[in-house]
Design a protein around this motif. Sequence first.
Motif: not given
Lengths: 838, 357
Positions: A269-294
Motif C-alpha cells: 500500500d502506498a500509505n505508510a500507516d497501512k504499510r507498517s500495519d501489514s509489516l507488523r502482521e507479516v512479522t507476527a505470522r512469520l513468528e508463528d510459522l517459524e515455530t511450526v517450521l521448527y
Amino acid sequence: MGDDYPTLFRSEEMSLMQFLIPTEVAHDTVAELGELGNVQFKDLNPTVNPFQRSFVGEIRRTDEMARRVRFFESQIQKEKDVVPIRPLYDSAPLVTVGPSAAHNIDGLDVTLAGHETRLGQMNDSYKTLSERTRELVEARHVLRETAVFFEKAETQQTDIRTSFDDSSAPLLQHDDREQQYLSSVQFDLEFVAGTIDRTRISTFERVLWRVLRGNLYMNHTDITEPFVDPATGTETRKNVFIIFAHGDALLAKIRKVAESMGATLYPIDANADKRSDSLREVTARLEDLETVLYNTGLNRRSELLRIGENLARWQDVVRKEKAIYETMNLFNYDVRRKTLVAEGWVPTRDFAMIHMALRHATEESGTSVVPILQELHTSKTPPTFTRTNKFSEGFQTIMDAYGIATYQEVNPGLFAIVTFPFLFAVMFGDIGHGLIIFFAALYMIFQEKKWARQELNEIVGQFFYGRYIILLMGMFSVYTGLMYNDIFSKSLHIWHSGWDFPEPASNGASYAVSNGHMYPFGVDPAWHGADNGLMFTNSYKMKMSIVLGVIHMTFALCLQLPNHIKFKRPLDIYANFIPQMIFLQSIFGYLVVCILYKWSIDWSTRDTEPPSLLNMLIAMILSPGKVDATAQLYRGQGFIQVVLLLLAVVCVPWMLCMKPYFQWKEMQMIQGQGYVGLGHRNGGPRESTDEVLENEEEGNGRAIVEEMEEEHEQHDFSEVVIHQIIHTIEFCLGCISHTASYLRLWALSLAHAQLSEVLWSMTIEKFLGLSGIFGTIALVMVVVFWFSATVFILCLMEGLSAFLHALRLHWVEANSKHYQGEGYLFMPLSFAKLDEKE
Amino acid sequence: MEGLFFNVNNGFLEGIVRGYKSGTLTQSHYASLTQCETLEDFKTQLSATDYGNFLANEPSPLSTATIADKATQTLVDQFNFLRSNSVEPLSKFLDYITYGYMIDNVVLLITGTLHERDTHELLERCHPLGIFDTMPALCVATNVEELYQSVLVETPLAPYFRDCLSAADLDDMNIEIIRNTVYKAYLEDFYNYVSTIGSTTAEVMHSILAFEADRRTMNITINSFDTELTKEQRAKLFPAIGRLFPAGNNALAKADDIDQVRQVCENVGEYRSFFDNSGSAQANGDLGDFGVAAQLEDRFFRMEVHLNKLAFLQQFQYGVFYSYVKLKEQEIRNITWIAECIAQDARDRIHDFIPIF
C-alpha cells in the motif's frame, strides 16, 4: 583332490558342479554360498532377455527397496546437522534366510515404504511451510525496502515537482495546492513491488525498459541474506524491486513480464500507516510459522535419526538380496519346475565346505530336502583361481596384470615374490634409500588394520596395496646396497679395506697399494672416490647384470618343464624345451661362464691383456674357429666356440621342424586308421548307471554345457607350422634382445648411484665445512632440502622407474619364456567382494 | 591444412562426440526394446545401454513423458558439456545448432500466448536447448513489431526476424509464415556460415542443410495446398538454398497438387524415392494426401538420418556435432515412440521407428 595344502605354484583344481536345488530352499542356498564365496555360477540361459528371466519380479522389488534406501541416504546426507549412521557390525541383524525370511523381507519392504511416505510427507509439509516462510520473509523485505524508497522519495519530492513544473509554467499557481494534496495522499504514481532472482535483474530491467519504452522508474536493492531451498539445499539470492509507472495497461504489462520472469509480486500500500500495519502482521505470522517450521524440522530429524539406526543394515540386506536374485536368474528350471538347476565352478578342495553349506542352508530353512550336488564332466577350461593372502596378493596382481595364468599352469606370481624385489633392488641398491622405503612399508603394515577399513585416496591406496612388495623391495635394497657398499652415495667401512693409499705423488695422484687384506663382503670402500672407481663399478655391474639376466631367463625357461609334464606334452619337451635350453646356454650361458672365468683370473700376473668378452662373442659368431692370440681367454677356445656355435645352429631347425613333423605324422596315422575329424566332440563318455533318470537330468545339464562350449580350435596343420615358425624366430631373436635388455639393471643402478652422489655433492658437501651459527643454520636447511629430495626424487621417482623396469623384465623377458596366460579369473559369487565393490 | 591443426582445438571434443555416437542404440538394442512388456521392462532394458541409470531414481509408475524428458536431458547435458568445452569457431557453430530450437521455442511461446495458455506451462514445454534469458518476456508481446523491439532484438535471432516485421497481427496463419520466414533466414545464414569454417565442414554441412531446406520447401508446398496462402507468398518462404533451388523452387511455387511436387522431385536422384509408393497409397483412397504426407515425413526422417550418418565418415570437420545432436534427437523420438506403443499396447505399430544403426 590335489595337493594337501593350497599352493601358489599352480592354480586350484576346479570342478564343474551341478546343483539341483529345490525351489523353496534356493534363496537360502544361494545366500549361504554367497557368504562362502566359493562358487562361480554359469549363466544357463544366455539367450533369455534380462527381463524375461524367472526372478525379475524380485529383482525389481529389491531395486525399489534400494531406491528407497538411496533416498534415505541422500536425505541424511543433505541434512545439515550430521545424522549418525550406526555401522553395520553394530546394528541389529535382520534374518533373511530360513522360514521367516519372506516375512522379514515383506516387513522390511513395508517399513521402508512407511518411512518413505512419512519422510515424503514431512518433506512436503516442510517444503510448503518453508515456502510460505520464504514468501513472508520476502514480503517483509519488500515492505521494509519500499519504505526506504518512499521515504527517500518524500524528501526528494519537492525537487522532483519543481523540476517538473519548471517546464509547465501555467501550472505554477497551483503549486501550493498541489503540494498540500500530495502530502496528504503522498503519492499518486502507481507501482508494482516484488522480489526477483538477482541473476535476472538486469535482463528484467532491460526487457521492461524496452517493453515500456523507458516509461518507468525502477528501483531495486539486494536482500542480504540468501534463501535456501529446503529440498535441494541450494542458495538463491534475491532482490527487492519497485517499479513506478503510469496507466493500467503499462502496469498490467509489468505484472505479466514480472510473473513470466519468475518474480513474486506483493501488494504494497502506498500509505505508510497501512504499510507498517501489514509489516507488523507479516512479522507476527512469520513468528508463528517459524515455530511450526521448527517443530516439523524436529520431527523430520527424529525420523531421520530412526532411519540412521538401521540404514547400514538395510543397505546390506538389499544389496545381498539383489545379488542373490541376480544369481538365481542364471539358473534353469527343471522340467517339472520343482527344482532349480545351477551349474558352477567350484574349487575341488572346497567340496566339503560346500556340502556343509548346503546342509546348513537346508537346516536353516527347516525343510528336509537337501540340494543335490554332482560333478559334471566337461571339456571346457575351468577358471583360474589362485588363493592368495595379503602378502602374496600384491605379487600375484602384478602377474595377473600381464595375463591370467592358464588353468593349472605354473604361476609366475610365486617366483615373483623373490625375483621381483631382487631385480628391483639390483637397480635401487642403496642401504639408506632401501631403509627409507622399508620403514615406509613397515609403517603401512602397522597401520594395516586401520587403513584397510577407511577409504584411501587413489595414490595412497596404490602404495598401501603394494605394501608387502615395498617391504621386500626395501629389504632387498639394503642387501644390494651392502653389496655395492652404498649408503646415500657414501660407503661403509666395516672391515679392513684391502687397499692402502700411500702419500700422494708429486702430481697429487696417489696409487693404492694392496695390503693383503680381502674385503669379505661387497665392494671394497677404497674404490669409493678412486679415479677409476666408476670404471670398475661400470664393468662390474654390466657383467653382473648379464649374469643375473641369463640366470633369470634360464630359470624362466625351466618353468616350461613342469607345465609340459603336467599337461602330458612330451613332444614339447623334446621339440621346444631342450633345443631352446641348448640354444640359450651355448651362446649366453657360455658368455656367463666366460665372465666368471675372467673374474677368477689375476690378470696382473698374466702376460696377456684381459680380452674383451663382447668382441669375443661377436668374433665367435662372425668368424667361427678363429681366435686372436692376444685375445685368447683359455686354450682350445676356438674349438669349443665352434662346437657351441654348431649346437646353437642345429637347434634352430630342430625347433622349427620337429614339432610340426611329429604332428603331421600323428595326423597321417589317425587318417591311416580311417578316422576323420568331425570337428565336434560329444560331451565326454556318459556313465550309464541309472539311465532313465540320469539321462533326463544329466541331459539337461549336458545340453547346456555343450551349447556353451567354445568353438574348439581347428587343428589345422598350416596353423601349427606358422605358429612354430613365429615361435622359433621369436625365441632366437628374443634371446639376444632379452639378454641385452637385462643391461637395464646395470644402467639404472649406475644412474641411481650417480644421481644420489650428485645430490650429495651439490647440497650437503658444500655446506659441511662452514662454521659458526650461520653455517649451522645453513647446514640444517640444506639437510632438510637434501632429505626431501632424497625421498621424493631418489626414493619415489627413481623407485618408480626401477619398479617399472623390474616389471618389464618379468613381463617381457621372463614370462615370454614359459607363460601362456590365457586363462580367465575365477569370480565367485561373494558377498564380501560385493561390499568391496561398493 | 585444416586437418593439420584441427585437433589442437577440436580433437578432444570430436573424440568425445564420436564416443557419444558409439553409444547410440543399435538394431539389437531396438530389437530387445520392442520386446518389452511394460515400461518397467523398458527401463531395465535401457539401463543396459549408454543411458545407464538415468531412470534409476524415478518412482515406480513411469510415464513416457518422463522417459522422453530424461532422455532429452541426457542429450542436453552432453551438448552443454561440448558447448562449454569448445572454443571459436566451434562454439559459434554449436550456438548455431541451438538457434533452430530457439526459433521453435519463440514460435511455441507466441502461439501459446495467442491461445492464452499458462506461461509457465509453455515454458516447461520449450526445448531446453533453445532457452534464452529473455524468453519469458515473449508472452507480453501482441504484435511482431513489439516482439522484435522488446525481446528479440538482443537475441541472436534478431537478424532473422527483420524480414517479417511487416506482418501486422499475430494469428495462426501469420505465425506460421513468421516461423517459415525466420527458419528460411536461419538456414541461409547457417549455410553461409559453414562455408566460412573450412571446406570439409562446408561440404558435409551443405549436404545436410540443403536437404533440410528442400524438406521445408516441400513441406510448405504440400501444406499450403487449399489454404489462403498465395503462390507469391509461398515462394517467399522457400529457402534460397538446397538442391531444388532455384528451378525446382520456382516449379514448386506454382504447384497445385502433389503430383506436380513429385515431378519436381524426380529431377533429383535422391529424392525420387520419396514419392515412390504414393501412387498406391492414393489408390487406397482413404488415406489421400494425408497418408502421403505422413509417409513422406517418415521418409524425410530416414533421409535425414542417412545424411547425418554420412557426416561421421569425414574427419576434421564440425558436421559430426550437428549430426550427433540430430541423430540423438531421432533416437529420443524412437525411444518415445516405442515407449508410447508399449504404454498404449499398440504392438502392431511398435516397429514404425527409424533405426539409426
